[in-house]
Design an enzyme around this catalytic site. Structure first.
Site, short mmCIF file in Angstrom:
data_model
loop_
_atom_site.label_atom_id
_atom_site.label_comp_id
_atom_site.label_asym_id
_atom_site.label_seq_id
_atom_site.Cartn_x
_atom_site.Cartn_y
_atom_site.Cartn_z
N HIS A 37 -11.19 23.75 13.71
CA HIS A 37 -10.28 23.81 14.78
C HIS A 37 -10.78 23.13 16.05
CE1 HIS A 37 -12.74 27.39 15.46
NE2 HIS A 37 -11.84 27.51 16.83
N HIS A 95 -11.43 23.86 19.19
CA HIS A 95 -12.21 24.63 20.36
C HIS A 95 -13.64 23.84 20.32
CE1 HIS A 95 -9.80 28.66 20.62
NE2 HIS A 95 -9.29 27.62 21.34
N ASP A 110 -16.36 24.56 20.79
CA ASP A 110 -17.69 25.30 20.20
C ASP A 110 -17.84 24.81 18.86
OD1 ASP A 110 -15.72 27.02 20.46
OD2 ASP A 110 -16.94 28.57 19.78
N HIS A 111 -16.87 24.29 18.28
CA HIS A 111 -16.78 23.76 16.85
C HIS A 111 -16.73 22.35 16.66
CE1 HIS A 111 -16.03 27.82 15.18
NE2 HIS A 111 -15.68 28.08 16.19
N HIS A 167 -5.43 32.09 14.85
CA HIS A 167 -6.43 31.87 16.14
C HIS A 167 -5.98 31.46 17.52
CE1 HIS A 167 -10.20 31.54 17.99
NE2 HIS A 167 -10.47 30.53 17.90
N ASP A 200 -13.07 32.52 13.28
CA ASP A 200 -12.49 32.61 14.20
C ASP A 200 -10.82 33.03 14.03
OD1 ASP A 200 -14.84 31.28 15.17
OD2 ASP A 200 -13.68 30.30 17.05
ZN ZN Z 1 -12.33 29.09 18.31
#
Ligand code: ZN
Length: 230
Positions: free
Chosen positions: A60, A62, A64-65, A137, A205
């Site tokens: 996904h 976000h 941090d990914h 999520h 997540d």
């Molecule tokens: Zn996330």
């Protein structure tokens, strides 16, 4: 097959744990699942060349990914990466990648192929499948499974006893086909056995949901990160 955990932290990295990234090394493939900030340094620490990465699976969008993707692509371009980097992600990945390429000034270029995942089994290679299912999520998020195909192996003792020589006849049996040898029919079941392929699953997540269970079902290695019980 080798699994390298490059990052397992949640949104904020810690001194010991990096943003999300896991690498599956399998034959000539390097499948990177998520690529958080700092993934390049983690690859260096793990002694893995960035050029080993052949596919990036994005769970996904976000930060941090995915924040490590532009840096990794820049390095690959500098190192004259000579293959096509396949990037798979949820719906919207095409537009977001386009925006990313627009946002940074990439002096060198590599060839990328962006795929938006629209079906469960989204990739079939010679030896493995990749599957994805939506998780829960807040934003569109996918969990992944890497499923190795079953392999048929020759029972050498039986083959020797029957006198079947090395070569195309054995190849045929190994591919699951019957042969005729010295006027007798020999089936693959008589002279081979099946080694079940391994399954790895990556679920991050999400709150517990049926798709997470389905991905983890029969998996020898279900990797579950940031499981939220709220
Ligand atoms: Zn996330």
């Amino acid at each position: 097959m080798q699994l390298t955990f490059l990052g397992t932290s949640a949104m904020v990295p810690t001194k010991e744990r990096n943003h999300s990234a896991v690498l599956i090394s399998y034959s000539t493939e390097g499948i990177l699942i998520d690529c958080g900030e700092g993934t390049q340094r983690q690859l260096k620490i793990a002694g893995i060349k960035p050029s080993k990465v052949t596919k990036i699976l994005i769970s996904h969008w976000h930060g941090d990914h995915v924040l490590g993707i532009p840096g990794l692509i820049q390095t690959l371009a500098k190192n004259e990466y000579d293959r096509v980097l396949e990037i798979y992600g949820p719906k919207g990945t095409m537009e977001r990648m386009k925006n990313m390429f627009r946002a940074f000034s990439f002096e060198d270029k590599i060839e990328t192929r962006i795929h938006e995942i629209t079906k469960k089994r989204f990739f079939e290679g010679k030896d493995f499948f990749l599957e994805a299912l939506p998780l829960e999520h807040g934003i569109i998020t996918l969990g992944f499974s890497f499923i190795e195909k079953d392999k048929r192996r020759i029972r050498l003792d039986v083959v020797r006893k029957l006198g079947i020589p090395d070569g195309p006849l054995l190849g045929k049996l190994q591919s699951g086909k019957s042969i005729t040898f010295k006027g007798k029919k020999i089936t693959p079941e008589q002279v081979t056995y099946v080694v079940k392929g391994k399954k790895l699953s990556f679920i991050a997540d999400t709150v517990p949901c049926n798709n997470a269970l389905e991905l983890a079902m029969n998996s020898q290695c279900p990797v579950i990160m940031h499981w939220s019980l709220q």
